[in-house]
Design an enzyme around this catalytic site. Structure first.
Site, short mmCIF file in Angstrom:
data_model
loop_
_atom_site.label_atom_id
_atom_site.label_comp_id
_atom_site.label_asym_id
_atom_site.label_seq_id
_atom_site.Cartn_x
_atom_site.Cartn_y
_atom_site.Cartn_z
N ASP A 170 0.84 -1.20 0.00
CA ASP A 170 0.00 0.00 0.00
C ASP A 170 0.88 1.26 0.00
O ASP A 170 1.88 1.29 -0.70
CB ASP A 170 -1.00 -0.06 1.15
N SER A 171 0.57 2.26 0.81
CA SER A 171 1.27 3.54 0.67
C SER A 171 2.70 3.54 1.20
O SER A 171 3.44 4.50 0.96
CB SER A 171 0.47 4.65 1.37
N THR A 172 3.13 2.49 1.91
CA THR A 172 4.54 2.44 2.32
C THR A 172 5.44 2.35 1.09
O THR A 172 6.62 2.70 1.14
CB THR A 172 4.82 1.24 3.23
N TYR A 173 4.87 1.89 -0.01
CA TYR A 173 5.60 1.80 -1.28
C TYR A 173 6.10 3.17 -1.75
O TYR A 173 7.10 3.28 -2.47
CB TYR A 173 4.68 1.17 -2.32
N LYS A 174 5.40 4.23 -1.35
CA LYS A 174 5.72 5.56 -1.86
C LYS A 174 7.12 6.03 -1.46
O LYS A 174 7.70 6.89 -2.13
CB LYS A 174 4.66 6.56 -1.37
#
Length: 601
Positions: free
Chosen positions: A398-402
């Site tokens: 999810d947004s940890t990928y950013k």
């Protein structure tokens, strides 16, 4: 699960088809330089490619394998006891941590992929039935055949074995159920001679037949036949695989002819060809799945006669040349294997390969949520792990990928630490923080989807795949689409892998531009206190309006310790009164992480 594997297997078939075409091209390119024996052997590396989709661990190419041999294996120790921690983790509360997510629509499964997977299984069952019928037929032949009692032929077979330096005596049996001589069985090989052949034969013809069948034994062809039969089961739908096996079978017979003629005097080559023609006229072809028969169909016989007519004796120079071409082809195929995709359901990562692992019980902090906690102390080289099973379970980042999307953009010069602003496209989003121009820092802090989607789109699939392969990000599967592969789609990573990546990012083991690493850390910075600085990034997986996955990953830096951590939580399988399933999100994960960190105060 089945449809997921089938889709992965289908993609692998595209790569395998490419390897088959590559092998055919090499055969055509070197047709005047490869002997008949090596025209057959050049197919052998294909088996390694056919096996890859069923190997549960990630494959590497030849160059990666060689480098791994010299890299050494780090020590791995597991210990129990208390984690030594002297830093004060009394940090700010989670109210300063932003967590934004957008729900995505997702079907439980694809009807088309499920249908195709069922068709694939039905096809495999049909091929298994065919293979079993052939195996039963061969078993019946084995049971009904009688040992050869002709003393003259027994003497001839021993002479042929001696001529080919075969120390083992291969038993010869007679059967009325075959029309062509055949060799069957790789554990207990037998040569079968048709009963009709014994009533009218010439000694010279019989010698040629026995030499040919013994060459099948020397080449281990019954084993190759068994392998091709087994691989035909899952690859029944791939016409190139079937074609390659047919060509391989023809090359096998020609290779045996080539080896026999190398044993014969030059004036015997014509007689060998006549023997082949005579038996082709007298005998019908009865294909046995697990056996190597001397007589094939008319097309095969014609091709073999042409090779006999063009035969050139093997020389030392030709053997060296053939070996070099074969090695080149084998290495090319083995290196190509590293480009195969990794199965999207490869959802388990390994534990850390270095450092001391300490397993902790933090169940009370998770308050009913299913989850895990991983922490690595850079100074003590110690790991804390709660819930080993979930800590190595790969799920969507999810947004940890950013964090890494921003780093990818910096390294590819799509943005820079000084000029990272992206213009808002005017589309209204449910969070006011998103409806404005963004810099890298603001986009990380507000978890702005469109900012990173824009960077990924500008980078393109090739650069994205190269970057995530370089850093070893989880399963490295970006097949879910450029805009959402990280949102409960194809890309998956475990909490252990998250912490390992954070460690490598902080110490810059990938040798990125230092200013780029610092720009990412600035975007992750949440708060400062007397005891240290907290860096972090949340992530929430929301499908069809329901939170199912929550992340909080980051660093805590103090005077004496710098630690990387990751918390991941899931919606509980059964809701309880004490747990609100809708709170399985990044905000809740951050609260759990801070409580655990404060516990060490």
């Amino acid at each position: 699960m089945l449809s997921s594997f089938f889709l992965y297997f289908f993609i692998c078939n595209l790569y395998i088809s490419g390897i088959i075409l590559l092998t055919l091209s090499i055969k055509a390119l070197f047709r005047h330089h490869l002997s008949e024996k090596y025209q057959y052997r050049i197919w052998f590396p294909l088996f390694s490619a056919l096996l890859i989709p069923f190997i549960p661990f990630r494959q590497t190419g030849f160059l990666q394998f060689i480098s791994g041999l010299f890299a050494g294996t780090p020590s791995d120790s597991t210990a129990s006891g208390q984690f030594s921690q002297s830093s004060d983790f009394s940090l700010v509360g989670s109210e300063s941590i932003q967590d934004f997510s957008i729900s995505i629509s997702q079907k439980a499964s694809s009807d088309i992929s499920s249908f195709l997977a069922i068709v694939w299984v039905v096809g495999m069952i049909a091929v298994i039935i065919i293979v079993l019928k052939s195996a039963i037929y061969l078993y019946q032949i084995r049971k009904s055949s009688l040992p050869l009692e002709n003393k003259t032929l027994q003497k001839l077979i021993r002479e042929c074995e001696t001529e080919q330096n075969i120390p083992k005596e291969i038993p010869v049996y007679v059967t009325a159920y075959l029309q062509s001589p055949a060799l069957a069985g790789f554990l207990h090989p037998r040569i079968y001679l048709p009963l009709s052949l014994l009533s009218d034969y010439e000694d010279t013809d019989m010698r040629f037949i026995l030499l040919h069948e013994l060459q099948h034994y020397r080449q281990k062809d019954p084993l190759i036949k068994c392998l091709t039969c087994l691989f035909c089961i899952p690859y029944w739908f791939n016409p190139l695989v079937w074609y390659s096996f047919r060509v391989m079978h023809n090359d096998c017979e020609i290779a045996c002819d080539f080896s026999v003629m190398n044993l014969l005097e030059n004036d015997s080559h014509l007689a060998y060809g006549h023997t082949l023609l005579n038996f082709a006229e007298k005998m019908s072809f009865s294909p046995l799945t697990f056996a190597s028969e001397m007589v094939g169909n008319h097309s095969q016989i014609r091709k073999r006669i042409l090779h006999i007519a063009a035969f050139q004796r093997d020389t030392r120079k030709s053997r060296v040349k053939n070996s070099l071409i074969w090695v080149f082809t084998a290495l090319l195929i083995l290196e190509s294997i590293s480009f195969f995709p990794v199965h999207a359901s490869e959802e388990i990562s390994s534990l850390p390969k270095e450092g001391t692992i300490i397993y902790k019980n933090y169940a009370s902090f998770f308050q009913g949520y299913e989850g895990s906690f991983v922490l690595y102390d850079m100074e003590t080289n110690q790991w804390q792990i709660y819930n080993k099973e979930l800590a190595t379970q790969r799920v969507s980042p999810d947004s940890t990928y950013k964090i890494y999307s921003g780093l990818m953009a910096l390294e590819n010069h799509l943005i820079s630490p000084e000029a990272s602003e992206q213009t808002w496209d005017g589309q209204h989003y449910p969070f006011s923080q998103w409806n404005r121009d963004q810099t890298l820092t603001s986009a990380l802090q507000n978890s702005v989807n469109w900012y990173f989607q824009s960077l990924d789109k500008e980078a393109g699939q090739n650069k994205l795949e190269a970057f995530y392969k370089k850093i070893g990000y989880g399963n490295q599967d970006l097949s879910g689409g450029t805009e959402q592969f990280w949102m409960e789609a194809s890309l998956k990573i475990s909490p252990v892998e998250q912490v390992e990546l954070l460690k490598k990012l902080y110490t810059n083991e990938y040798h990125f531009q230092e200013e780029n690493v610092q720009a990412i850390l600035r975007g992750m910075r949440i708060s400062d206190s007397a005891s240290g600085t907290l860096y972090g990034k949340t992530g929430t997986g929301n499908i069809n309006g329901e939170n199912i996955n929550g992340w909080f990953i980051g660093y805590v830096t103090g005077e004496e310790h710098t630690c990387c951590f990751a918390v991941n939580i899931h919606k509980p399988k059964s809701n309880s009164e004490s747990v609100n399933a809708m709170n399985a999100n990044g905000a809740t994960a951050s609260e759990i992480a801070l409580h655990i960190l404060k516990f060490h105060n």
